[in-house]
Motif scaffolding. Sequence first.
Motif, PDB file in Angstrom:
ATOM      1  N   GLN A 507       0.812  -1.209   0.000  1.00 26.42           N
ATOM      2  CA  GLN A 507       0.000   0.000   0.000  1.00 26.42           C
ATOM      3  C   GLN A 507       0.850   1.265   0.000  1.00 26.42           C
ATOM      4  O   GLN A 507       0.375   2.336  -0.332  1.00 26.42           O
ATOM      5  N   GLU A 508       2.102   1.158   0.436  1.00 28.33           N
ATOM      6  CA  GLU A 508       2.952   2.327   0.499  1.00 28.33           C
ATOM      7  C   GLU A 508       4.326   2.017  -0.077  1.00 28.33           C
ATOM      8  O   GLU A 508       5.360   2.258   0.528  1.00 28.33           O
ATOM      9  N   THR A 538       0.399   9.562   2.166  1.00 32.47           N
ATOM     10  CA  THR A 538       1.611   8.917   2.682  1.00 32.47           C
ATOM     11  C   THR A 538       2.317   9.797   3.708  1.00 32.47           C
ATOM     12  O   THR A 538       2.763   9.341   4.758  1.00 32.47           O
ATOM     13  N   LEU A 539       2.406  11.099   3.391  1.00 34.54           N
ATOM     14  CA  LEU A 539       3.052  12.021   4.324  1.00 34.54           C
ATOM     15  C   LEU A 539       2.287  12.113   5.639  1.00 34.54           C
ATOM     16  O   LEU A 539       2.877  12.188   6.722  1.00 34.54           O
ATOM     17  N   LYS A 543       3.620  11.238   9.191  1.00 31.73           N
ATOM     18  CA  LYS A 543       3.549  12.214  10.272  1.00 31.73           C
ATOM     19  C   LYS A 543       2.934  11.599  11.517  1.00 31.73           C
ATOM     20  O   LYS A 543       3.426  11.779  12.643  1.00 31.73           O
ATOM     21  N   GLU A 544       1.829  10.838  11.311  1.00 27.18           N
ATOM     22  CA  GLU A 544       1.194  10.181  12.454  1.00 27.18           C
ATOM     23  C   GLU A 544       2.138   9.188  13.110  1.00 27.18           C
ATOM     24  O   GLU A 544       2.191   9.071  14.346  1.00 27.18           O
ATOM     25  N   GLU A 545       2.875   8.479  12.271  1.00 25.54           N
ATOM     26  CA  GLU A 545       3.810   7.499  12.817  1.00 25.54           C
ATOM     27  C   GLU A 545       4.912   8.195  13.616  1.00 25.54           C
ATOM     28  O   GLU A 545       5.294   7.742  14.707  1.00 25.54           O
ATOM     29  N   LEU A 546       5.397   9.337  13.076  1.00 26.15           N
ATOM     30  CA  LEU A 546       6.420  10.090  13.797  1.00 26.15           C
ATOM     31  C   LEU A 546       5.878  10.662  15.104  1.00 26.15           C
ATOM     32  O   LEU A 546       6.570  10.662  16.130  1.00 26.15           O
ATOM     33  N   GLU A 547       4.616  11.163  15.069  1.00 23.56           N
ATOM     34  CA  GLU A 547       4.016  11.684  16.291  1.00 23.56           C
ATOM     35  C   GLU A 547       3.847  10.586  17.328  1.00 23.56           C
ATOM     36  O   GLU A 547       4.063  10.798  18.518  1.00 23.56           O
ATOM     37  N   SER A 548       3.439   9.400  16.849  1.00 29.52           N
ATOM     38  CA  SER A 548       3.306   8.271  17.771  1.00 29.52           C
ATOM     39  C   SER A 548       4.661   7.917  18.386  1.00 29.52           C
ATOM     40  O   SER A 548       4.771   7.689  19.591  1.00 29.52           O
ATOM     41  N   SER A 549       5.699   7.902  17.530  1.00 31.96           N
ATOM     42  CA  SER A 549       7.037   7.603  18.048  1.00 31.96           C
ATOM     43  C   SER A 549       7.485   8.672  19.030  1.00 31.96           C
ATOM     44  O   SER A 549       8.098   8.381  20.063  1.00 31.96           O
ATOM     45  N   LEU A 550       7.144   9.944  18.717  1.00 31.02           N
ATOM     46  CA  LEU A 550       7.520  11.033  19.607  1.00 31.02           C
ATOM     47  C   LEU A 550       6.831  10.915  20.960  1.00 31.02           C
ATOM     48  O   LEU A 550       7.433  11.137  22.017  1.00 31.02           O
ATOM     49  N   ASN A 551       5.540  10.545  20.934  1.00 30.28           N
ATOM     50  CA  ASN A 551       4.816  10.350  22.193  1.00 30.28           C
ATOM     51  C   ASN A 551       5.433   9.234  23.021  1.00 30.28           C
ATOM     52  O   ASN A 551       5.548   9.333  24.249  1.00 30.28           O
ATOM     53  N   LYS A 552       5.823   8.162  22.319  1.00 31.68           N
ATOM     54  CA  LYS A 552       6.461   7.060  23.030  1.00 31.68           C
ATOM     55  C   LYS A 552       7.771   7.519  23.659  1.00 31.68           C
ATOM     56  O   LYS A 552       8.087   7.171  24.806  1.00 31.68           O
ATOM     57  N   GLU A 553       8.524   8.310  22.885  1.00 31.53           N
ATOM     58  CA  GLU A 553       9.794   8.810  23.419  1.00 31.53           C
ATOM     59  C   GLU A 553       9.556   9.723  24.618  1.00 31.53           C
ATOM     60  O   GLU A 553      10.297   9.691  25.602  1.00 31.53           O
ATOM     61  N   LYS A 554       8.506  10.571  24.538  1.00 26.90           N
ATOM     62  CA  LYS A 554       8.194  11.450  25.661  1.00 26.90           C
ATOM     63  C   LYS A 554       7.820  10.646  26.894  1.00 26.90           C
ATOM     64  O   LYS A 554       8.248  10.950  28.017  1.00 26.90           O
ATOM     65  N   LEU A 555       6.982   9.604  26.698  1.00 30.93           N
ATOM     66  CA  LEU A 555       6.598   8.750  27.817  1.00 30.93           C
ATOM     67  C   LEU A 555       7.820   8.082  28.424  1.00 30.93           C
ATOM     68  O   LEU A 555       7.969   8.004  29.648  1.00 30.93           O
TER      69      LEU A 555
END
Length: 657
Positions: A507-508, A538-539, A543-555
């Motif tokens: 799909q991508e 796709t972008l 972006k959502e994937e990066l935000e999710s990763s960022l949230n995980k990193e913040k946690l």
Amino acid sequence: MATMARASSGLAYPERFYAAASYAGFDESPNSNSKDIGSRFSNDVALILYALYQQATIGPCNVPKPSSWSPVEQGKWKSWQQLGNMISTEAMRLFVKILEEEEPGWYSRASSSVLEPVIDVQMNSISAENGSLMETQEKDVVSEGLGSVVVYDQWISPPITGQCPKARYEHGAAVVQDKMYIYGGNHNGRYLSDLHVLDLRSWTWSKVDAKVGSKSVESPSPVNIGPCAGHSLIPWENKLLSIAGHTKDPSETIQVKAFDLQTGAWSMLKTFGKAPVSRGGQSVTLVGTTLVIFGGQDAKQTLLNDLHILDLETMTWDEFDAVGVPPSPRSDHAAAVHAERYLLIFGGGSHATCFSDLHVLDLQAMEWSRPTQQGEMPAPRAGHAGVTVGENWFIVGGGDNKSGASETVVLNMSTLVWSVVTSVQGRVPLASEGLSLVVGSFNGEDILVSFGGYNGRYNSEVNVLKPSHKSTLQSKIMESPVPDSVSAVHNATNPTRDLESEFEVGQEGKIREIVMDNVDSEPMKPKGEETSERIIATLKAEKEELESSLNKEKLQSLQIKQELTEAETRNTDLYKELQSVRGQLAAEQSRCFKLEVDVAELRQKLQTMETLQKEVELLQRQKAASEQAALNAKQRQGSGGVWGWLAGSPPQNADEA
């Protein structure tokens, strides 16, 4: 020269392209690799290889769009169609380049049946018309020296003329304007001070009659350049800089000698700051306008792992204490710089063992790290030599005190993947310690040139290798979304093959876009609103994937901060407890001191009592003696006659008797 020419890596275009296509499995030749293409390449790579193969062998896509709704066929057609009017020669070169990036060692792994005598040819015209490839016009090229018959990724011995230098190892080597300079080294335990030059165009040796530098600003007085080995030779401006090295009478600190290529004179350069202790077997790496010195072994045979930097503009030394875990103390290792920022250290030896570890120093953050290596891991070695060609770091020679390293290996410094370029057999100079390796140019292509070394005997041979890892065209690789997500590759020999069963539709999917410098073909760009929407989608997903990763990193960061707070609290409690224990210990120590004073006083009193007791005993003995004497006197008065007789005195009235 016939044996030199037999290697697939030496194929000129278009033969080189067809060898690559055969290896990748795009034809029906007996040399074609029978492995499933889908299992060997990722979806995007398989798709672009298919498109380039079609463009090279058939030409621009004039086939109508497939009427079927198969996403596989649709994707193949669009991938080919987007190449536009790219000429066949460029498609061939791009096909080979992508294959080299995916499988750097494909030349050495190719079937031996592919090997044919090869002569480089000049490509005059290759064009496609009505789906057919026109004949390639070939022209033999004849040149002197190495000639045009040069294979890729194989060591050869060029025809050398002139006065060959004495066999040696642990010498310095550097290339300036198609000339390789050799200075110093070790032969039978004797240090050398001679300077030789090899012209890489005529392959002729000549000895340089160096002069002693006269009085100058850099060197206040004439200097005698003594023999040395284990030094580093660095080209800088119009000079050759000889850094460090072992000498018969070593100095306390590292000396920097300079040979002026214009005047032909040696001089000793004056440096400022705290110079490092003298050493040999260190690595010296030119990074911008600075030299980075690491490790080595000093005159007392102490191994080092310190880090120093010499600014060549101010000639000032600086010592750096980088964070992280540095490499263990070692000498005879190899070092390289990547992207003018990362210093790589590989291998080397101590008094007891040799290493195969890889360490990276971030020169901006000044932090050591030990990344994970991939690919065909090289064996432990010391005394090896290395040079960089682009992002590839070639390592040659070295040994483990038992045998020489026979493999020439290459590390992609971006991916940290090792691969074997070629191997040599037997006890040859290329499998020896203390050899030198430089990168030069011949007929517009990079070549690796090795000299000398020791593997039970001292060598003075020259060997040359033309690496295939760097294309003659400068290219830039980027990624962009593919119009239709397709993960398939077309088998040119079997169009009816069910490709849908071999590759799943993604799909991508992404396709690698090669933007060539000075190429007239149109860049491969996604067109249409549908493509734009897909790009935006796709972008957004990315972006959502990066935000999710960022949230995980913040946690994760919050958890780490909480753990750090708890650790600090525990540390405070422990500190208080420690202070309490220290107070108790001080009180006990004071009481103990008082007790020791009391004990000392009691001991003194005890000694006094012992003295008095002795005096009393003496007086008692004197008293007893006096009493005994008085008693005796009284007894003598009562019986004088008897005592007189007993004493032997005659009687007073002897005459009367």
